[in-house]
Design a protein around this motif. Structure first.
Motif, PDB file in Angstrom:
ATOM      1  N   GLY A 153       6.314  -9.824  41.808  1.00  0.00           N
ATOM      2  CA  GLY A 153       6.109  -8.619  40.806  1.00  0.00           C
ATOM      3  C   GLY A 153       5.249  -7.336  41.209  1.00  0.00           C
ATOM      4  O   GLY A 153       5.852  -6.197  40.961  1.00  0.00           O
ATOM      5  N   THR A 154       4.168  -7.494  41.410  1.00  0.00           N
ATOM      6  CA  THR A 154       3.277  -6.284  41.745  1.00  0.00           C
ATOM      7  C   THR A 154       3.342  -5.545  42.951  1.00  0.00           C
ATOM      8  O   THR A 154       3.343  -4.335  42.907  1.00  0.00           O
ATOM      9  CB  THR A 154       1.746  -6.884  41.689  1.00  0.00           C
ATOM     10  OG1 THR A 154       1.742  -7.884  42.509  1.00  0.00           O
ATOM     11  CG2 THR A 154       1.287  -7.246  40.429  1.00  0.00           C
ATOM     12  N   SER A 155       3.846  -6.338  43.947  1.00  0.00           N
ATOM     13  CA  SER A 155       4.350  -5.389  45.102  1.00  0.00           C
ATOM     14  C   SER A 155       5.638  -4.828  44.931  1.00  0.00           C
ATOM     15  O   SER A 155       6.060  -3.548  45.278  1.00  0.00           O
ATOM     16  CB  SER A 155       4.332  -6.195  46.359  1.00  0.00           C
ATOM     17  OG  SER A 155       5.195  -7.443  46.306  1.00  0.00           O
ATOM     18  N   ASN A 156       6.586  -5.290  43.956  1.00  0.00           N
ATOM     19  CA  ASN A 156       7.917  -4.727  43.778  1.00  0.00           C
ATOM     20  C   ASN A 156       7.609  -3.491  42.686  1.00  0.00           C
ATOM     21  O   ASN A 156       8.675  -2.629  42.622  1.00  0.00           O
ATOM     22  CB  ASN A 156       8.600  -5.640  43.193  1.00  0.00           C
ATOM     23  CG  ASN A 156       9.478  -6.519  43.994  1.00  0.00           C
ATOM     24  OD1 ASN A 156       9.818  -6.180  45.268  1.00  0.00           O
ATOM     25  ND2 ASN A 156      10.104  -7.632  43.658  1.00  0.00           N
ATOM     26  N   MET A 157       6.561  -3.510  42.126  1.00  0.00           N
ATOM     27  CA  MET A 157       6.349  -2.153  41.425  1.00  0.00           C
ATOM     28  C   MET A 157       6.138  -0.872  42.330  1.00  0.00           C
ATOM     29  O   MET A 157       6.668   0.098  42.199  1.00  0.00           O
ATOM     30  CB  MET A 157       4.784  -2.227  40.749  1.00  0.00           C
ATOM     31  CG  MET A 157       4.824  -3.342  39.533  1.00  0.00           C
ATOM     32  SD  MET A 157       3.073  -3.627  38.651  1.00  0.00           S
ATOM     33  CE  MET A 157       3.463  -4.722  37.536  1.00  0.00           C
ATOM     34  N   LEU A 158       5.517  -1.134  43.545  1.00  0.00           N
ATOM     35  CA  LEU A 158       5.637  -0.040  44.573  1.00  0.00           C
ATOM     36  C   LEU A 158       7.057   0.085  45.218  1.00  0.00           C
ATOM     37  O   LEU A 158       7.706   1.254  44.976  1.00  0.00           O
ATOM     38  CB  LEU A 158       4.978  -0.432  45.804  1.00  0.00           C
ATOM     39  CG  LEU A 158       4.810   0.320  47.122  1.00  0.00           C
ATOM     40  CD1 LEU A 158       3.345   0.522  47.563  1.00  0.00           C
ATOM     41  CD2 LEU A 158       5.891  -0.026  47.967  1.00  0.00           C
TER      42      LEU A 158
ATOM     43  N   ALA B  86      -6.923  -3.570  41.426  1.00  0.00           N
ATOM     44  CA  ALA B  86      -6.322  -4.828  41.999  1.00  0.00           C
ATOM     45  C   ALA B  86      -4.930  -4.500  42.733  1.00  0.00           C
ATOM     46  O   ALA B  86      -4.728  -4.948  43.761  1.00  0.00           O
ATOM     47  CB  ALA B  86      -6.031  -5.940  40.838  1.00  0.00           C
ATOM     48  N   ASN B  87      -3.894  -3.809  42.126  1.00  0.00           N
ATOM     49  CA  ASN B  87      -2.758  -3.560  42.691  1.00  0.00           C
ATOM     50  C   ASN B  87      -2.754  -2.700  43.515  1.00  0.00           C
ATOM     51  O   ASN B  87      -1.796  -2.433  44.660  1.00  0.00           O
ATOM     52  CB  ASN B  87      -1.614  -3.408  41.498  1.00  0.00           C
ATOM     53  CG  ASN B  87      -0.407  -3.681  42.146  1.00  0.00           C
ATOM     54  OD1 ASN B  87      -0.314  -4.651  42.971  1.00  0.00           O
ATOM     55  ND2 ASN B  87       0.843  -3.482  41.414  1.00  0.00           N
ATOM     56  N   ILE B  88      -3.387  -1.683  43.491  1.00  0.00           N
ATOM     57  CA  ILE B  88      -3.962  -0.576  44.889  1.00  0.00           C
ATOM     58  C   ILE B  88      -4.145  -1.302  46.093  1.00  0.00           C
ATOM     59  O   ILE B  88      -3.625  -1.304  46.875  1.00  0.00           O
ATOM     60  CB  ILE B  88      -4.987   0.348  44.423  1.00  0.00           C
ATOM     61  CG1 ILE B  88      -4.386   1.637  43.552  1.00  0.00           C
ATOM     62  CG2 ILE B  88      -5.436   1.070  45.833  1.00  0.00           C
ATOM     63  CD1 ILE B  88      -5.637   2.509  42.975  1.00  0.00           C
TER      64      ILE B  88
ATOM     65  N   GLY C 290      -1.610   1.355  39.295  1.00  0.00           N
ATOM     66  CA  GLY C 290      -2.176   1.542  40.701  1.00  0.00           C
ATOM     67  C   GLY C 290      -1.028   1.224  41.716  1.00  0.00           C
ATOM     68  O   GLY C 290      -0.962   1.766  42.565  1.00  0.00           O
ATOM     69  N   GLY C 291      -0.297   0.087  41.472  1.00  0.00           N
ATOM     70  CA  GLY C 291       0.836  -0.188  42.619  1.00  0.00           C
ATOM     71  C   GLY C 291       2.015   0.779  42.546  1.00  0.00           C
ATOM     72  O   GLY C 291       2.535   1.187  43.424  1.00  0.00           O
ATOM     73  N   GLY C 292       2.372   1.102  41.274  1.00  0.00           N
ATOM     74  CA  GLY C 292       3.664   1.620  41.325  1.00  0.00           C
ATOM     75  C   GLY C 292       3.494   3.373  41.125  1.00  0.00           C
ATOM     76  O   GLY C 292       4.060   4.034  42.117  1.00  0.00           O
ATOM     77  N   LEU C 293       2.481   3.872  40.623  1.00  0.00           N
ATOM     78  CA  LEU C 293       2.295   5.231  40.418  1.00  0.00           C
ATOM     79  C   LEU C 293       1.322   5.641  41.686  1.00  0.00           C
ATOM     80  O   LEU C 293       1.755   6.797  42.377  1.00  0.00           O
ATOM     81  CB  LEU C 293       1.724   5.624  39.181  1.00  0.00           C
ATOM     82  CG  LEU C 293       2.838   5.243  37.884  1.00  0.00           C
ATOM     83  CD1 LEU C 293       2.010   5.668  36.317  1.00  0.00           C
ATOM     84  CD2 LEU C 293       3.933   5.802  38.075  1.00  0.00           C
TER      85      LEU C 293
END
Length: 285
Positions: A105-110, A185-187, A264-267
């Motif tokens: 899910g967290t990489s799919n935010m990107l 973390a997600n960056i 972090g991951g999406g924006l």
């Protein structure tokens, strides 16, 4: 008859003679290809997409469980290295996810943010894909956490062990801490994803992923998917006796970690790199 000057101008490639030709980004091309595969799988076989998402929860559960157990064993034998040992072993969870094509899910935010920005998917479709991925990450993470709690390493733990104290600390963080740590973390997770996409050698990919993920894990930052197996393993291994593990604390952590992870991951990483590479400049990734 054409003059020599006219012939030289005519033979000059468009990419060299003008500044208004959009330069292709190799990174964006790779991201768009990955996005197209996710869209296709989600539309044609939702059960397979669900299983790949559950596997991501399982793989993070494996990294979490072995990390916790090694840290517990080192807690008294090699004081001070328990946290580093946990961070190093946890990192292998993302290696499994990337190399075995699980859906995180967290990489799919990107990926979904880039997909919406590049008009490869609608906003509503991106929400559906992301929601489904996180839901099945949750199922895989909680189920693996429960099953790990039934195994020998987690059968009889001391009340002050590394896992219990570490999870208790996570559950008592302030909202601001969780948001900022979730963002960082997600960056880092998506830095690892993007770096691995640029590398061709598998050994180099593994080393890059392990050392980048080590940073966020060692610093104790918050990752919503990793917290699924961590919280469930701790709850079942402690038989619900951990005082900090209340429904309110768990929901508070997961909700604001999710928001921080998306920032972090999406924006920052997704929208940021999509915008950076949407340019006529030669400076693209």
């Amino acid at each position: 008859m054409k003059t020599d000057l006219f012939m030289k101008i005519e033979e000059t490639p468009a990419a060299e003679s003008g500044n208004h030709v959009k330069n292709n980004s190799a990174l964006m091309s790779q991201l768009e290809y990955s996005i197209s595969k996710k869209i296709d799988l989600f539309k044609t076989s939702l059960p397979r997409y669900a299983v790949r998402s559950m596997l991501a929860g399982l793989f993070l559960g494996l990294g979490t469980a072995v990390g916790f157990y090694i840290a517990i064993r080192m807690q008294n034998t090699v004081p001070g290295l328990d946290k580093a040992a946990y961070a190093f072993m946890f990192s292998w969870g993302l290696v499994m996810i990337i190399f075995l094509n699980a859906e995180l899910g967290t990489s799919n935010m990107l990926y979904t943010t880039v997909g919406v920005y590049k008009k490869k998917m609608s906003f509503s479709f991106a929400l559906k894909l992301l929601f489904a991925c996180i839901l099945f990450n949750f199922i895989g993470g909680v189920l693996s956490g429960y099953l790990f709690s039934l195994t020998t390493p987690f059968g009889h733990l001391e009340p002050d062990n590394y896992m219990f104290t570490g999870v208790a600390a996570k559950l008592t963080k302030t909202t601001g801490q969780i948001l900022v740590e979730g963002m960082f973390a997600n960056i880092l997770v998506n830095i690892a994803v993007l770096i691995s996409m640029r590398m061709k050698d598998d050994t180099a990919k593994v080393l890059a992923i392990v050392f980048v993920i080590f940073i966020f894990s060692f610093l104790g930052y918050e990752h919503v998917i990793a917290n699924f197996p961590a919280f469930s393993l701790t709850y079942f291994a402690s038989h619900g006796a951990l005082s900090a593990m209340t429904a309110g604390n768990v929901i508070h952590n997961l909700f604001f970690t999710l928001i921080g992870n998306f920032i972090g991951g999406g924006l920052v990483m997704g929208l940021g790199y999509a915008w950076l590479n949407n340019t006529d400049s030669k400076y693209v990734d």
